[in-house]
Scaffold this motif. Sequence first.
Motif, mmCIF file in Angstrom:
data_model
loop_
_atom_site.group_PDB
_atom_site.id
_atom_site.type_symbol
_atom_site.label_atom_id
_atom_site.label_comp_id
_atom_site.label_asym_id
_atom_site.label_seq_id
_atom_site.Cartn_x
_atom_site.Cartn_y
_atom_site.Cartn_z
ATOM 1 N N LEU A 70 -7.271 10.982 -7.209
ATOM 2 C CA LEU A 70 -6.096 10.676 -6.395
ATOM 3 C C LEU A 70 -5.354 9.483 -6.981
ATOM 4 C CD1 LEU A 70 -4.543 11.452 -3.811
ATOM 5 C CD2 LEU A 70 -5.885 9.727 -2.597
ATOM 6 N N THR A 71 -4.073 9.660 -7.192
ATOM 7 C CA THR A 71 -3.229 8.584 -7.714
ATOM 8 C C THR A 71 -2.470 7.928 -6.566
ATOM 9 O OG1 THR A 71 -1.432 10.156 -8.150
ATOM 10 C CG2 THR A 71 -3.001 9.734 -9.937
ATOM 11 N N ARG A 72 -1.672 6.943 -6.890
ATOM 12 C CA ARG A 72 -0.863 6.190 -5.926
ATOM 13 C C ARG A 72 -1.745 5.386 -4.966
ATOM 14 N NH1 ARG A 72 3.690 10.890 -4.962
ATOM 15 N NH2 ARG A 72 1.856 12.217 -4.990
ATOM 16 N N LEU A 73 -2.909 4.981 -5.473
ATOM 17 C CA LEU A 73 -3.804 4.094 -4.743
ATOM 18 C C LEU A 73 -3.759 2.710 -5.368
ATOM 19 C CD1 LEU A 73 -7.027 6.297 -4.474
ATOM 20 C CD2 LEU A 73 -5.338 5.903 -2.681
ATOM 21 N N LEU A 74 -3.902 1.685 -4.544
ATOM 22 C CA LEU A 74 -4.064 0.318 -5.037
ATOM 23 C C LEU A 74 -5.508 -0.080 -4.716
ATOM 24 C CD1 LEU A 74 -0.657 -1.226 -3.867
ATOM 25 C CD2 LEU A 74 -1.255 -0.295 -6.117
ATOM 26 N N ALA A 206 3.058 4.054 -4.261
ATOM 27 C CA ALA A 206 1.711 3.723 -3.802
ATOM 28 C C ALA A 206 1.663 3.829 -2.284
ATOM 29 C CB ALA A 206 1.314 2.311 -4.249
ATOM 30 N N VAL A 207 0.477 4.109 -1.766
ATOM 31 C CA VAL A 207 0.253 4.186 -0.318
ATOM 32 C C VAL A 207 -0.721 3.071 0.055
ATOM 33 C CG1 VAL A 207 -0.604 5.606 1.575
ATOM 34 C CG2 VAL A 207 0.699 6.660 -0.279
ATOM 35 N N ILE A 208 -0.361 2.298 1.070
ATOM 36 C CA ILE A 208 -1.133 1.106 1.430
ATOM 37 C C ILE A 208 -1.635 1.180 2.880
ATOM 38 C CG2 ILE A 208 0.120 -0.334 -0.217
ATOM 39 C CD1 ILE A 208 1.734 -1.445 2.212
ATOM 40 N N ASP A 209 -2.373 0.135 3.275
ATOM 41 C CA ASP A 209 -2.861 -0.039 4.661
ATOM 42 C C ASP A 209 -3.733 1.137 5.122
ATOM 43 O OD1 ASP A 209 -1.754 -2.499 4.877
ATOM 44 O OD2 ASP A 209 -0.472 -2.055 6.586
#
Length: 312
Positions: A70-74, A206-209
């Motif tokens: 999975l991409t777009r992770l921090l 990116a997707v956060i929280d």
Amino acid sequence: MLDPLEPWGLDLKDYHTELKIPGSPERCVSRSVVEDTKGRLWLLERIASGQTSHRRNIAQSLNLLGKAGLTRLLEYRQDVHGEFISEIMGFYWQLSPFFKSDILPRPDYISEGQRGTELAAFLGELYSLSEVAGLSDRAPMDDLNGFISNFLDKVADFQPGILATIKSYAESILPVISACNQLPQKFCHGDFHPLNVLWRGQCAGAVIDWEFCGVRTELYDMANLIGCAGFEHPDALENKFVLSFISGMKASGIQSSSIELLPVFTAALRFAWLSEWLRKKDREMLAMELDYIALLLDNREKYKKIWMNAFN
């Protein structure tokens, strides 16, 4: 003076107080953007001792999702000892990449279909890759029926004047929640909405929280996103952002029979916001939330038709 990046094998170059940090500041005790000597930006968060177990679980889940592709992770960086949380002088810290992003144009984004398509694609990847990572096999997170029942008890104690109205909403909602509980369960973000996405143009960078991530009914993230967009502006409920998002979710394997439950389930998730406004004693927001739930329930057939057309 101890270098705050030393536990991660990095060297501090500078702090960047001029950079705005996205996401809720309530998720930690304090946070700051720092730069290491290689020019990389990081988000350094201090968390409370009572958060460590939960935050460690989140970090491990993101790590597994990243390994699954999975991409777009921090993802949180592990320290030199391989830990996701580092203790420094009795305080607890986490480190993750800082992502520079564009401001979400509010409320104009509700007419931008590409953003909805982007978020549908991300959820589809999350649902499929969380199965690869073994996360979808975990126990379901929470009992929404029980939450609403407990909330009604609180309303009876603190705001009895609105109890009859909320009870009438609950009578419409509780049977749909029970039906949704029979739908396939997915590993969900848990607080999926446009402000928890870091944008570059109309692309999701990116997707956060991930504070509320866990296994829930497959409609959960959909309903949360749609509900937040509609609360920002009711026109969003039948505009390009939401309709493109719903259309894109077909690729994730969700069935059209599930979409039929979506309008009322969207109203159901707003009970969490009712609880928040009650806790904060914010009468204005409480009244707005009640009006919004009424809008969703009064127009459930209308939205079901519009959203089914978009999905099919």
